[in-house]
Scaffold this motif. Structure first.
Motif, PDB file in Angstrom:
ATOM      1  N   LEU A  60      -4.284   3.753  -3.597  1.00  0.00           N
ATOM      2  CA  LEU A  60      -3.666   2.435  -3.666  1.00  0.00           C
ATOM      3  C   LEU A  60      -4.488   1.484  -4.521  1.00  0.00           C
ATOM      4  N   SER A  61      -3.788   0.545  -5.152  1.00  0.00           N
ATOM      5  CA  SER A  61      -4.495  -0.605  -5.705  1.00  0.00           C
ATOM      6  C   SER A  61      -4.657  -1.607  -4.556  1.00  0.00           C
ATOM      7  N   ALA A  62      -5.631  -2.507  -4.681  1.00  0.00           N
ATOM      8  CA  ALA A  62      -6.000  -3.378  -3.559  1.00  0.00           C
ATOM      9  C   ALA A  62      -4.833  -4.196  -3.026  1.00  0.00           C
ATOM     10  N   LYS A  63      -3.938  -4.643  -3.915  1.00  0.00           N
ATOM     11  CA  LYS A  63      -2.853  -5.522  -3.473  1.00  0.00           C
ATOM     12  C   LYS A  63      -1.826  -4.789  -2.604  1.00  0.00           C
ATOM     13  N   TRP A  64      -1.877  -3.463  -2.585  1.00  0.00           N
ATOM     14  CA  TRP A  64      -0.920  -2.698  -1.791  1.00  0.00           C
ATOM     15  C   TRP A  64      -1.439  -2.346  -0.399  1.00  0.00           C
ATOM     16  N   VAL A  65      -2.688  -2.648  -0.130  1.00  0.00           N
ATOM     17  CA  VAL A  65      -3.268  -2.273   1.169  1.00  0.00           C
ATOM     18  C   VAL A  65      -2.531  -2.956   2.313  1.00  0.00           C
ATOM     19  N   ASP A  66      -2.271  -4.256   2.195  1.00  0.00           N
ATOM     20  CA  ASP A  66      -1.574  -4.960   3.273  1.00  0.00           C
ATOM     21  C   ASP A  66      -0.145  -4.463   3.446  1.00  0.00           C
ATOM     22  N   THR A  67       0.552  -4.218   2.320  1.00  0.00           N
ATOM     23  CA  THR A  67       1.939  -3.735   2.384  1.00  0.00           C
ATOM     24  C   THR A  67       2.024  -2.386   3.091  1.00  0.00           C
ATOM     25  N   MET A  68       1.041  -1.531   2.846  1.00  0.00           N
ATOM     26  CA  MET A  68       1.049  -0.183   3.409  1.00  0.00           C
ATOM     27  C   MET A  68       0.235  -0.082   4.705  1.00  0.00           C
ATOM     28  N   ARG A  69      -0.101  -1.220   5.282  1.00  0.00           N
ATOM     29  CA  ARG A  69      -0.995  -1.231   6.442  1.00  0.00           C
ATOM     30  C   ARG A  69      -0.482  -0.385   7.592  1.00  0.00           C
ATOM     31  N   ASP A  70       0.817  -0.433   7.874  1.00  0.00           N
ATOM     32  CA  ASP A  70       1.332   0.344   9.010  1.00  0.00           C
ATOM     33  C   ASP A  70       1.181   1.842   8.771  1.00  0.00           C
ATOM     34  N   ILE A  71       1.370   2.277   7.522  1.00  0.00           N
ATOM     35  CA  ILE A  71       1.194   3.696   7.208  1.00  0.00           C
ATOM     36  C   ILE A  71      -0.281   4.067   7.281  1.00  0.00           C
ATOM     37  N   ILE A  72      -1.139   3.189   6.750  1.00  0.00           N
ATOM     38  CA  ILE A  72      -2.587   3.427   6.791  1.00  0.00           C
ATOM     39  C   ILE A  72      -3.047   3.586   8.233  1.00  0.00           C
ATOM     40  N   ASP A  73      -2.539   2.725   9.114  1.00  0.00           N
ATOM     41  CA  ASP A  73      -2.969   2.752  10.512  1.00  0.00           C
ATOM     42  C   ASP A  73      -2.519   4.021  11.237  1.00  0.00           C
ATOM     43  N   GLU A  74      -1.383   4.577  10.812  1.00  0.00           N
ATOM     44  CA  GLU A  74      -0.841   5.752  11.503  1.00  0.00           C
ATOM     45  C   GLU A  74      -1.303   7.070  10.900  1.00  0.00           C
ATOM     46  N   ALA A  75      -1.598   7.065   9.597  1.00  0.00           N
ATOM     47  CA  ALA A  75      -1.914   8.327   8.917  1.00  0.00           C
ATOM     48  C   ALA A  75      -3.341   8.778   9.216  1.00  0.00           C
ATOM     49  N   PRO A  76      -3.518  10.068   9.522  1.00  0.00           N
ATOM     50  CA  PRO A  76      -4.876  10.580   9.725  1.00  0.00           C
ATOM     51  C   PRO A  76      -5.591  10.866   8.409  1.00  0.00           C
TER      52      PRO A  76
END
Length: 272
Positions: A60-76
């Motif tokens: 990801l580029s930094a600006k996409w971290v918040d948008t993808m936060r739910d996936i980041i939190d769930e993905a191992p």
């Protein structure tokens, strides 16, 4: 779940899955062999997850971290954050959607297995343009086709361009490869399907005349852009069908022709 990891070097081995994405021949060899494919963009990444594909990592580029936060939190899987210039160095192109994921492939089902429950099937011969593959899968999903069968030499539906053009529809329609061609079509016929070969040939019957939507089980055969179905494939079919044309137009792009034909074949047509 681990925190996103910021990477500063293009040769970092953790970015191996994303290197050289524009080198088609390299990716054709590597991705199936290594059991991965690349999903590009938020919608496609989400749809891959919803379809049960396991993520290997995200880039990801930094600006996409918040948008993808739910996936980041769930993905191992690990999440790597890079600046756009570094992403371009690694992948070979400007990743304007800002989000990539390396995803684990699933074992392909057998053609015979898919045919046991399907009633409307797409059969592609030698379709090697990834844009066309993606467009055909998107139309197949939208218009109610149950499965896709590919000749051995068809392009990979999970190649990045195909997945992107299909908007993730390649995850919605199950597909398999026929081991032999065109003898593998006997598997389709033995499962009770009528093989309809789509061709602009004047000797073919108009789709409306054949009324495929009234048939119990239909397999619609599509050939590559330009060449169309081979003579061997046409000979192996049960019936030649065509889309009637006006204004001197002799044929449509295979993606457009597929959409028209799928609508004609569908038994449960979507209402307006």
């Amino acid at each position: 779940m681990a925190d996103p990891i910021t990477i500063h070097e293009p040769d970092d081995p953790r970015l191996h899955d994303y290197t050289g994405l524009t080198d088609v021949e390299l990716r054709r060899r590597r991705e199936p062999a290594e059991g991965l494919f690349i999903a590009e963009g938020e919608k496609v990444i989400r749809r891959a997850g919803e379809a049960g594909y396991a993520m290997r990592s995200m880039l990801l580029s930094a600006k996409w971290v918040d948008t993808m936060r739910d996936i980041i939190d769930e993905a191992p899987a690990p999440v790597y954050v890079v600046d756009p210039a570094l992403a371009e160095q690694v992948t070979g192109y400007h990743v304007h959607r800002g989000a990539l994921a390396s995803v684990q492939r699933k074992p392909l089902p057998t053609a015979a297995g898919l045919l046991t429950t399907a009633r409307r099937v797409v059969v592609m011969e030698s379709v090697n343009d990834h844009t066309n593959i993606g467009a055909i899968f998107r139309s197949a999903a939208a218009l109610g086709m149950d499965a896709v069968l590919l000749s051995p030499d068809c392009a990979d539906p999970l190649y990045r361009r195909s997945v992107k053009v299909s908007m993730g529809a390649v995850f919605s329609v199950p597909y398999a490869r026929l081991d032999t061609w065109p003898t593998g079509l006997e598997t389709v016929r033995e499962a009770g399907f009528t093989l309809l070969a789509l061709t602009p040939d004047d000797r073919a019957k108009a789709l409306g005349e054949v009324a495929p939507h009234r048939m119990d089980r239909v397999a619609l055969m599509l050939g590559a852009e330009g060449d169309g179905l081979s003579r061997r494939a046409l000979a192996a079919s049960d019936e030649w069908v065509r889309i009637p044309m006006s204004h001197g137009v002799d044929s449509l792009n295979v993606g457009a022709a597929a959409a028209v034909a799928f609508y004609a074949v569908a038994t449960d047509r979507p209402s307006a």
